[in-house]
Design a protein around this motif. Structure first.
Motif, PDB file in Angstrom:
ATOM      1  N   ALA A  93       0.857  -1.188   0.000  1.00  0.00           N
ATOM      2  CA  ALA A  93       0.000   0.000   0.000  1.00  0.00           C
ATOM      3  C   ALA A  93       0.893   1.238   0.000  1.00  0.00           C
ATOM      4  N   LEU A  94       0.299   2.364  -0.311  1.00  0.00           N
ATOM      5  CA  LEU A  94       1.048   3.618  -0.264  1.00  0.00           C
ATOM      6  C   LEU A  94       1.168   4.099   1.172  1.00  0.00           C
ATOM      7  N   ARG A  95       2.342   4.569   1.536  1.00  0.00           N
ATOM      8  CA  ARG A  95       2.575   5.102   2.871  1.00  0.00           C
ATOM      9  C   ARG A  95       1.840   6.433   3.050  1.00  0.00           C
ATOM     10  N   ARG A  96       1.810   7.262   2.004  1.00  0.00           N
ATOM     11  CA  ARG A  96       1.120   8.564   2.033  1.00  0.00           C
ATOM     12  C   ARG A  96       0.271   8.707   0.782  1.00  0.00           C
ATOM     13  N   ASN A  97      -0.892   9.275   0.947  1.00  0.00           N
ATOM     14  CA  ASN A  97      -1.761   9.550  -0.178  1.00  0.00           C
ATOM     15  C   ASN A  97      -2.695  10.659   0.261  1.00  0.00           C
ATOM     16  N   PRO A  98      -2.569  11.858  -0.254  1.00  0.00           N
ATOM     17  CA  PRO A  98      -1.926  12.304  -1.477  1.00  0.00           C
ATOM     18  C   PRO A  98      -0.399  12.288  -1.397  1.00  0.00           C
ATOM     19  N   VAL A  99       0.203  12.340  -2.577  1.00  0.00           N
ATOM     20  CA  VAL A  99       1.650  12.238  -2.741  1.00  0.00           C
ATOM     21  C   VAL A  99       2.173  13.584  -3.233  1.00  0.00           C
ATOM     22  N   GLU A 100       3.312  14.024  -2.669  1.00  0.00           N
ATOM     23  CA  GLU A 100       3.908  15.276  -3.145  1.00  0.00           C
ATOM     24  C   GLU A 100       4.919  15.018  -4.261  1.00  0.00           C
ATOM     25  N   ALA A 129      11.302  -0.944 -14.208  1.00  0.00           N
ATOM     26  CA  ALA A 129      11.615  -2.371 -14.322  1.00  0.00           C
ATOM     27  C   ALA A 129      12.403  -2.809 -13.092  1.00  0.00           C
ATOM     28  N   ASP A 130      12.266  -4.037 -12.707  1.00  0.00           N
ATOM     29  CA  ASP A 130      12.992  -4.617 -11.564  1.00  0.00           C
ATOM     30  C   ASP A 130      12.758  -3.822 -10.283  1.00  0.00           C
ATOM     31  N   TRP A 131      11.520  -3.389 -10.068  1.00  0.00           N
ATOM     32  CA  TRP A 131      11.172  -2.637  -8.859  1.00  0.00           C
ATOM     33  C   TRP A 131      11.156  -3.586  -7.664  1.00  0.00           C
ATOM     34  N   GLN A 132      11.767  -3.151  -6.554  1.00  0.00           N
ATOM     35  CA  GLN A 132      11.878  -3.994  -5.366  1.00  0.00           C
ATOM     36  C   GLN A 132      11.378  -3.301  -4.104  1.00  0.00           C
ATOM     37  N   GLY A 133      10.522  -2.294  -4.245  1.00  0.00           N
ATOM     38  CA  GLY A 133       9.935  -1.636  -3.086  1.00  0.00           C
ATOM     39  C   GLY A 133      10.478  -0.257  -2.783  1.00  0.00           C
ATOM     40  N   GLU A 134      11.456   0.214  -3.556  1.00  0.00           N
ATOM     41  CA  GLU A 134      12.041   1.534  -3.304  1.00  0.00           C
ATOM     42  C   GLU A 134      11.045   2.635  -3.686  1.00  0.00           C
ATOM     43  N   SER A 135      11.274   3.840  -3.178  1.00  0.00           N
ATOM     44  CA  SER A 135      10.440   4.995  -3.513  1.00  0.00           C
ATOM     45  C   SER A 135      10.537   5.282  -5.012  1.00  0.00           C
ATOM     46  N   VAL A 136       9.452   5.824  -5.567  1.00  0.00           N
ATOM     47  CA  VAL A 136       9.407   6.129  -6.994  1.00  0.00           C
ATOM     48  C   VAL A 136       9.130   7.618  -7.155  1.00  0.00           C
ATOM     49  N   ASP A 137      10.001   8.306  -7.861  1.00  0.00           N
ATOM     50  CA  ASP A 137       9.868   9.754  -8.066  1.00  0.00           C
ATOM     51  C   ASP A 137       8.730  10.039  -9.047  1.00  0.00           C
ATOM     52  N   VAL A 138       7.737  10.812  -8.591  1.00  0.00           N
ATOM     53  CA  VAL A 138       6.627  11.219  -9.455  1.00  0.00           C
ATOM     54  C   VAL A 138       6.510  12.745  -9.481  1.00  0.00           C
ATOM     55  N   SER A 139       7.599  13.429  -9.162  1.00  0.00           N
ATOM     56  CA  SER A 139       7.574  14.896  -9.092  1.00  0.00           C
ATOM     57  C   SER A 139       7.270  15.544 -10.435  1.00  0.00           C
ATOM     58  N   ASP A 140       7.531  14.844 -11.553  1.00  0.00           N
ATOM     59  CA  ASP A 140       7.260  15.412 -12.875  1.00  0.00           C
ATOM     60  C   ASP A 140       5.785  15.335 -13.267  1.00  0.00           C
ATOM     61  N   LEU A 141       4.982  14.564 -12.518  1.00  0.00           N
ATOM     62  CA  LEU A 141       3.558  14.457 -12.842  1.00  0.00           C
ATOM     63  C   LEU A 141       2.827  15.720 -12.408  1.00  0.00           C
ATOM     64  N   THR A 142       1.840  16.119 -13.185  1.00  0.00           N
ATOM     65  CA  THR A 142       1.023  17.264 -12.807  1.00  0.00           C
ATOM     66  C   THR A 142       0.035  16.826 -11.727  1.00  0.00           C
TER      67      THR A 142
END
Length: 160
Positions: A93-100, A129-142
């Motif tokens: 699950a997501l730790r925080r939602n909404p996401v900054e 690819a090959d995601w293992q649970g690390e944080s994913v940068d979504v700062s470029d999303l509007t």
């Protein structure tokens, strides 16, 4: 048992994202009980705080239903479009939602997998690819609603 705040956060996200038109329902499922379906209306109140370890669905001043919150409890939000908004029964699950700026997860998959981020229209916006649970940068999303898919498990999130 997952913390009631987890369910409240999911609920707030889902209800804030409801469409202006169409019928929206919440289905409450749990082990050993029949599913209960509620229409989402202005009068529906969902209370996670008044009874410890329980969720109370209040349809009116005189009609309410109480459900025990367990790890096997599932809240499913559906709209007339047939698209499931959120199912709160996953190990990841997501730790925080909404996401900054980054998606942070409560757990990692059992083995490396591919993570996808989609727009609500289904356009693939990000693939890891090959995601293992690390944080994913979504700062470029509007700012807006998106879907992250991990091992055929979809989680809707709001980007601030």
């Amino acid at each position: 048992m997952k913390h009631p705040t987890f369910y409240a956060s999911l609920l707030l996200l889902a209800v804030s994202a409801l469409p202006a038109m169409g019928r929206t329902t919440i289905t409450v499922s749990g082990s050993g009980s029949d599913d209960a379906v509620f229409d989402v209306t202005d009068g529906l109140v969902i209370d996670f705080a008044s009874k410890a370890g329980s969720m109370v669905m209040k349809e009116s001043a005189t009609k309410e239903s109480t459900f025990a919150i367990t790890d096997s409890s599932v809240l499913t939000f559906r709209t007339e479009s047939g698209v499931a908004d959120i199912t709160a029964n996953s190990a990841i699950a997501l730790r925080r939602n909404p996401v900054e700026s980054a998606l942070e997860f409560t757990a990692a998959p059992e083995s490396a997998c591919t993570l996808h981020v989609y727009s609500l229209q289904g356009a693939a916006l990000l693939t890891v690819a090959d995601w293992q649970g690390e944080s994913v940068d979504v700062s470029d999303l509007t700012p807006g609603l998106y879907i992250v898919n991990i091992n055929n498990q979809s989680i809707k999130f709001y980007k601030k």
